[in-house]
Design an enzyme around this catalytic site. Structure first.
Site, short mmCIF file in Angstrom:
data_model
loop_
_atom_site.label_atom_id
_atom_site.label_comp_id
_atom_site.label_asym_id
_atom_site.label_seq_id
_atom_site.Cartn_x
_atom_site.Cartn_y
_atom_site.Cartn_z
N ASP A 1 -12.30 -9.03 4.18
CA ASP A 1 -13.57 -8.95 3.45
C ASP A 1 -14.16 -10.35 3.27
O ASP A 1 -15.35 -10.57 3.43
CB ASP A 1 -13.38 -8.33 2.05
CG ASP A 1 -13.74 -6.84 2.01
OD1 ASP A 1 -13.49 -6.16 3.03
OD2 ASP A 1 -14.26 -6.38 0.98
N TYR B 1 0.82 -1.22 0.00
CA TYR B 1 0.00 0.00 0.00
C TYR B 1 0.85 1.27 0.00
O TYR B 1 0.42 2.30 -0.48
CB TYR B 1 -0.92 0.02 1.23
CG TYR B 1 -2.26 -0.63 1.03
CD1 TYR B 1 -2.37 -1.91 0.53
CD2 TYR B 1 -3.43 0.05 1.37
CE1 TYR B 1 -3.62 -2.51 0.37
CE2 TYR B 1 -4.68 -0.54 1.21
CZ TYR B 1 -4.76 -1.82 0.72
OH TYR B 1 -5.99 -2.40 0.57
N ASP C 1 -3.01 -18.11 -0.27
CA ASP C 1 -4.04 -18.74 -1.11
C ASP C 1 -4.73 -19.87 -0.34
O ASP C 1 -5.95 -20.00 -0.37
CB ASP C 1 -3.46 -19.24 -2.45
CG ASP C 1 -2.18 -20.03 -2.31
OD1 ASP C 1 -1.61 -20.09 -1.19
OD2 ASP C 1 -1.72 -20.63 -3.32
N LYS D 1 3.18 -15.39 1.73
CA LYS D 1 3.31 -16.03 0.42
C LYS D 1 4.80 -16.28 0.20
O LYS D 1 5.39 -15.83 -0.79
CB LYS D 1 2.70 -15.12 -0.66
CG LYS D 1 2.61 -15.73 -2.05
CD LYS D 1 1.59 -16.83 -2.19
CE LYS D 1 1.66 -17.46 -3.57
NZ LYS D 1 0.82 -18.67 -3.68
N ASP E 1 -6.37 -6.99 3.92
CA ASP E 1 -7.52 -6.31 3.30
C ASP E 1 -8.44 -7.34 2.66
O ASP E 1 -9.65 -7.34 2.86
CB ASP E 1 -7.01 -5.32 2.24
CG ASP E 1 -8.15 -4.61 1.52
OD1 ASP E 1 -9.09 -4.17 2.20
OD2 ASP E 1 -8.10 -4.53 0.28
#
Ligand code: IPM
Ligand code: MG
Length: 353
Positions: free
Chosen positions: A248, A138, A220, A188, A244
């Protein structure tokens, strides 16, 4: 207790108004709140040309805590990146050094049938996602869109320093210590060096918290496991972008994203409190949005910034009571329940409070 109130855009003003009513109701318990409004996001761009104006910066710096609705709207899509409403949100997080974002994913038993997932998969769910909020892709530089040979290329930088990873890891271990002593760090590392460092640093810090059981999961797989068997998780910690996305996703385990509050904290527990959902322009001005995530955010504010656990629990119990009485905004509505709008939902919470 000085609270800066940034209603923002879309449904922001409507949901924040209900949360402020809840705070005001607590003054009868002898708590004193001083609330002051300011502009952030699209409304700030409209009024001043900037998404995070100087007056707002000054107010939030002086305040003990910040209550935020939501920012954004399609009418701002044509603005330059610096002017976008979301930039105001990122700037305030950075300015106040709010690196620790706590997103509790709690299923209220009354909503077990409101989720798209099977009741047996989600009932009793209580996860806390801890998202690093002031670093990672970000904020990483270089970033941009530039010409290369005959075409444009877009690029961003995913970057974490050891100290940034260390401080969020300490928050995560401390929170996990107070809960079920189970922490899952999401990365990751099979592809991204940045997250290899993340895993190394988190593993090293684990030695300081021998009672917490640390596990690692690739992002993942974590996305899949959240849907397959979410109750395997207690506390999860991850970087800015993965957090983020996963939060959600996880919100749908609770029936609606309209139920999820959040706290964004600095190292002294000064905090910004906001629902994790967006400004929902399609619902704005209709008095239909769910104010519960914002109301639950005030409970988090009382808990983390003001150390008022009793009052925080009172708010959370009132929300639970309201749900057991059958009150539902349209996002969590089911046949047989009592459909209410934003203000009526606020009324119901106040009654129970
Ligand atoms: C969130 C939001 C923000 C983010 C947007 C509005 C910039 O999605 O708080 O999760 O990406 O952090
Ligand atoms: Mg988000």
């Amino acid at each position: 207790m000085k609270i800066a109130v940034l209603a923002g855009d879309g449904i922001g003003p409507e949901i924040v108004a209900q949360a402020v009513r809840v705070l005001e109701a607590l003054t009868s318990d002898g708590m004193k709140f001083e609330t002051e409004p300011a502009l952030l996001g699209g409304c700030a761009v409209d009024a001043t040309g900037k998404p995070f104006p100087e007056a707002t910066r000054k107010l939030v710096t002086e305040a003990d805590a910040v209550l935020l609705g939501a920012v954004g709207g399609s009418q701002y899509d044509k603005l330059t990146r610096e002017q976008r409403p979301e930039q105001g949100l990122l700037a305030i997080r950075k300015e106040l050094n709010l690196f620790a974002n706590l997103r509790p994913v709690v299923l209220y038993s009354e909503l077990v049938n409101a989720s798209t997932l099977k009741p047996e998969v989600i009932s009793g769910l209580d996860i806390l996602i801890i998202r690093e909020l002031t670093g990672g892709i970000y904020f990483g530089e270089p970033r941009g869109i530039k010409w290369h040979d005959d075409q444009r290329v877009g690029f961003n930088t995913m970057i974490y320093s050891e100290s940034e990873i260390r401080r969020i890891a300490h928050v995560a271990f401390q929170v996990a210590h107070k809960r079920d002593q189970k922490l899952c760090s999401v990365d990751k590392m099979n592809v991204l060096e940045c997250t290899q460092l993340w895993r190394d640093v988190v593993t090293k810090i684990a030695k300081e918290y021998p009672d917490v059981e640390l596990s690692h999961m690739l992002v993942d797989n974590a996305a899949m496991q959240l849907i397959r068997n979410p109750k395997q998780f207690d506390v999860m910690v991850t970087g800015n972008m993965f957090g983020d996305i996963l939060s959600d996703e996880a919100s749908m385990l609770t029936g609606s994203i309209g139920m999820l509050p959040s706290a964004s904290l600095d190292d002294k527990n000064k905090g910004l409190y906001e629902p994790i959902h967006g400004s929902a322009p399609d619902l704005a001005g209709k008095d239909v949005a769910n104010p519960l995530a914002t109301i639950l955010s005030t409970a988090m504010m009382l808990r983390y910034t003001f150390n008022q656990e009793v009052a925080a629990v009172r708010i959370e119990r009132s929300v639970k009571k309201v749900l057991s009485q059958g009150y539902r905004t349209s996002d969590i509505f089911q046949p047989g329940m009592r459909k209410v709008g934003t203000t009526e939902m606020g009324d119901a919470v106040l009654m129970n409070l």
